[in-house]
Write a protein that holds these residues in place. Structure first.
Motif, PDB file in Angstrom:
ATOM      1  N   TRP A 127       0.831  -1.209   0.000  1.00 49.09           N
ATOM      2  CA  TRP A 127       0.000   0.000   0.000  1.00 49.09           C
ATOM      3  C   TRP A 127       0.863   1.255   0.000  1.00 49.09           C
ATOM      4  CZ3 TRP A 127      -4.858  -1.597  -0.792  1.00 49.09           C
ATOM      5  CH2 TRP A 127      -5.183  -2.892  -0.366  1.00 49.09           C
ATOM      6  N   GLU A 128       1.994   1.200  -0.738  1.00 52.14           N
ATOM      7  CA  GLU A 128       2.949   2.311  -0.743  1.00 52.14           C
ATOM      8  C   GLU A 128       2.312   3.620  -1.181  1.00 52.14           C
ATOM      9  OE1 GLU A 128       5.816   2.775   0.351  1.00 52.14           O
ATOM     10  OE2 GLU A 128       6.467   0.739   0.844  1.00 52.14           O
ATOM     11  N   GLY A 129       1.408   3.536  -2.162  1.00 47.07           N
ATOM     12  CA  GLY A 129       0.856   4.753  -2.737  1.00 47.07           C
ATOM     13  C   GLY A 129      -0.061   5.531  -1.803  1.00 47.07           C
ATOM     14  N   SER A 133      -1.261   7.666   1.462  1.00 48.55           N
ATOM     15  CA  SER A 133      -0.742   8.487   2.557  1.00 48.55           C
ATOM     16  C   SER A 133      -1.088   7.798   3.872  1.00 48.55           C
ATOM     17  CB  SER A 133      -1.390   9.870   2.536  1.00 48.55           C
ATOM     18  OG  SER A 133      -2.733   9.761   2.963  1.00 48.55           O
TER      19      SER A 133
END
Lengths: 286, 318
Positions: free
Chosen positions: B149-151, B153
């Motif tokens: 879930w890097e994308g 915030s």
């Protein structure tokens, strides 16, 4: 010697816990909060005293009086809260005293703020003494003597006076004592106030040597708890021995291996609970 | 039937919640769900077995620190494995601790659990190199279902994937606990609570069943503790402090220990009431202490006991 000073203070708080547990069968988690309350009251009393021209040499008088006076809050607590739960399960009694812990902590913050307060440089105003090759503040010796005298006085009260005999009778068998004409309500008010005052006095007396902080109560309760478990629930003699054990082991641990300080105390508690759950001086089948 | 309808409504509302309310309230739902898992386990001990632990924060601490150690020290970021490791760690600690504690009941059980909790607290505080001392350790964002879930915030991650992940764990934990309390095992626990002598003479090994209950509740607490660590982002020794143990017992009592869903309600009310009180008045402990005192004196059945008088009977029927 630092250990003995600490033990003297611990004894006062633990004795308060024991008196209440012995008679009312309530394990008072809030005894640490009373200790904190006494500490703050002591600081305020001394501040008022010196602020009105009192001699610094006499600061111990307002200190002790302030500590004792705020102990009267015990009457309010007993009449206002505890008297409703005497015939309840002890879980609820414990939770009620936990409620008291929460309330008192914030009441202290509201009254005195969150920053630590202290009596300033009065701690050494009695000078220092040399004892067994160590330098000890005279104030520590005064507190140790006072605590010993109180221990003796409680012993005398319990074994030699009519009031003490009634206390012990009520602790043993409440119904029988009541049937013989003891006014239990009045009895409980007095016992709980006595227990509270021992705690607040302990808090007041410790304060010249340290600073009052709002968390000091919840930290002390676990030590006082260790004392009564080691000594045995409900026993004043147990509180005395337990306080010495905790005080001295703590100062030895701090000197030898600081990481072990409190860990050692809790390990002793666990060993005592497992090996002899009634503690060293607890009554059989309490 | 009414329970089923209520549950369906509540469940549906929780799935839809991220679209309905501001993100802030969703971030409050995260600790609620984590504590929900903790309290389901605690109530197996308190409500169903009749043992009150004043040291259960120990296992919350174990779960939270497991997560922090795995993510920051060992580079292990899979949340599913973290929860598994937390459960294992809790079981390993709870096996000996529980075996010692269940030999006692009532106030001695409470004191012994408190002492063990404080041993762990002091360990966390004093062994700085291992645990970070009073500053604690960071809990890095864990991967969920194998994805990083890097994308996202931080907030988007918490109110999106992490919210649904927590909800999934809570639902699973609830279903499992529901099975446990309705099984013959759950019935044995209630018998032990109400009449240990009779249970013993009917052939139920009282200490062994208490020990099982202790283990299960410890595992629940650790899983909840690991869930709690992610939204906080940091774990510190106060998680294991005795007042934290007191607070979770408070939550159970607030909701109602005599009912299956009482603890969940207690956690929900506690979290949101605390947030509301703190926003208007800095001294939340004063208010909560007074609430607890009133509960103990006038309404020991908690909120569930207040607005559903028939519930205790239903629970005792199983």
């Amino acid at each position: 010697m630092g250990g003995v000073f600490h033990a003297a203070i611990l004894f006062l708080v633990a004795a308060g816990l024991q008196v209440v547990f012995g008679v009312q069968k309530i394990f008072n988690l809030a005894c640490g909060s009373f200790y904190a309350l006494g500490a703050y009251a002591g600081v305020s009393a001394v501040g008022y005293f010196t602020g009105h021209g009192g001699s610094p040499a006499l600061f111990i008088v307002p200190l002790a009086l302030g500590g004792l006076a705020v102990g009267l809050v015990g009457i309010v607590v007993e009449r206002g809260l505890l008297r409703f739960v005497y015939d309840r399960d002890e879980t609820f009694q414990l939770l009620l005293t936990f409620a008291l812990v929460l309330m008192l902590e914030d009441l202290i913050r509201m009254t005195w703020g969150t920053a630590p307060v202290s009596t300033g440089g009065l701690y050494l105003s009695y000078g220092q003494a040399r004892l067994l090759g160590a330098t000890v503040p005279v104030y520590n010796l005064i507190v140790i003597t006072a605590s010993l005298s109180i221990a003796l006085a409680i012993g005398w009260l319990l074994t030699r006076t009519a009031f003490g005999r009634i206390i012990r009778a009520s602790a043993d068998n409440r119904e029988m004592a009541e049937a013989l004409g003891v006014d239990m309500r009045w009895m409980y008010v007095r016992v709980f106030t006595l227990g509270t005052m021992l705690g607040t006095l302990g808090g007041a007396l410790v304060i010249p040597a340290t600073a009052a902080m709002s968390e000091m109560g919840i930290e002390l309760i676990v030590e006082a708890f260790a004392v009564v478990v080691i000594g045995g629930l409900g026993s004043i003699r147990g509180a005395f021995v337990g306080a010495l054990v905790v005080g001295i082991f703590r100062s030895v641990a701090i000197a030898v291996y600081p990481e072990l300080e409190m860990l050692l105390i809790y390990l002793i508690v666990i060993v005592v609970l497992l090996w002899r759950p009634r503690g060293l001086f607890g009554a059989v089948a309490a | 039937m009414r329970t089923a309808v209520t549950l369906a409504v509540v469940g549906g509302a929780m799935v839809a919640l991220p679209w309905l309310v501001p993100a802030y309230y969703i971030t409050l739902m995260l600790p609620f769900m984590a504590y929900g898992v903790v309290l389901l386990g605690l109530n197996l001990l308190f409500g169903y077995t009749g043992l009150v632990s004043f040291g259960h924060a120990l296992f919350i601490g174990i779960g939270a620190y497991t997560g922090a150690v795995l993510t920051t020290r060992l580079g292990m970021r899979q949340m599913e494995l973290i929860l598994l490791a937390a459960a294992l760690a809790a079981a390993l600690v709870a096996a000996p601790v529980g075996a010692l504690c269940v030999r006692y009941v009532k106030i001695y059980f409470g004191m012994l659990t408190l002492a063990f909790g404080m041993v762990f607290y002091t360990f966390l505080l004093k062994f700085y190199k291992l645990t970070g001392g009073d500053e604690g350790m960071r809990m890095l964002r864990p991967y969920l279902l194998g994805q990083s879930w890097e994308g996202f915030s931080k907030t988007a991650y918490l109110i999106g994937p992490y919210y649904y992940f927590s909800l999934g764990v809570l639902v699973l934990a609830t279903l499992l606990m529901w099975r446990i309390v309705r099984s013959p095992f759950g019935l044995c626990l209630r018998t032990i609570r109400d009449n240990p002598l009779k249970a013993e003479s009917l052939g139920v090994s009282v200490p062994r069943f208490r020990w099982y209950a202790f283990m299960i509740s410890a595992i629940y607490a650790a899983v909840g503790g690991a869930l709690l660590a992610t939204p906080t982002g940091n774990v510190d020794p106060t998680l294991a402090y005795w007042t934290h143990s007191g607070n979770i017992v408070f939550m159970v009592l607030l909701g109602g220990f005599a009912s299956f869903f009482g603890p969940l309600l207690g956690a929900f009310v506690f979290i949101f009431l605390q947030d509301t009180v703190m926003s208007v008045f800095p001294y939340w402990r004063l208010v909560f202490g007074a609430v607890l005192a009133v509960l103990v004196i006038f309404a020991p059945g908690g909120l569930m006991g207040l607005f559903a008088r028939r519930l205790p009977a239903e629970v005792s029927r199983g």
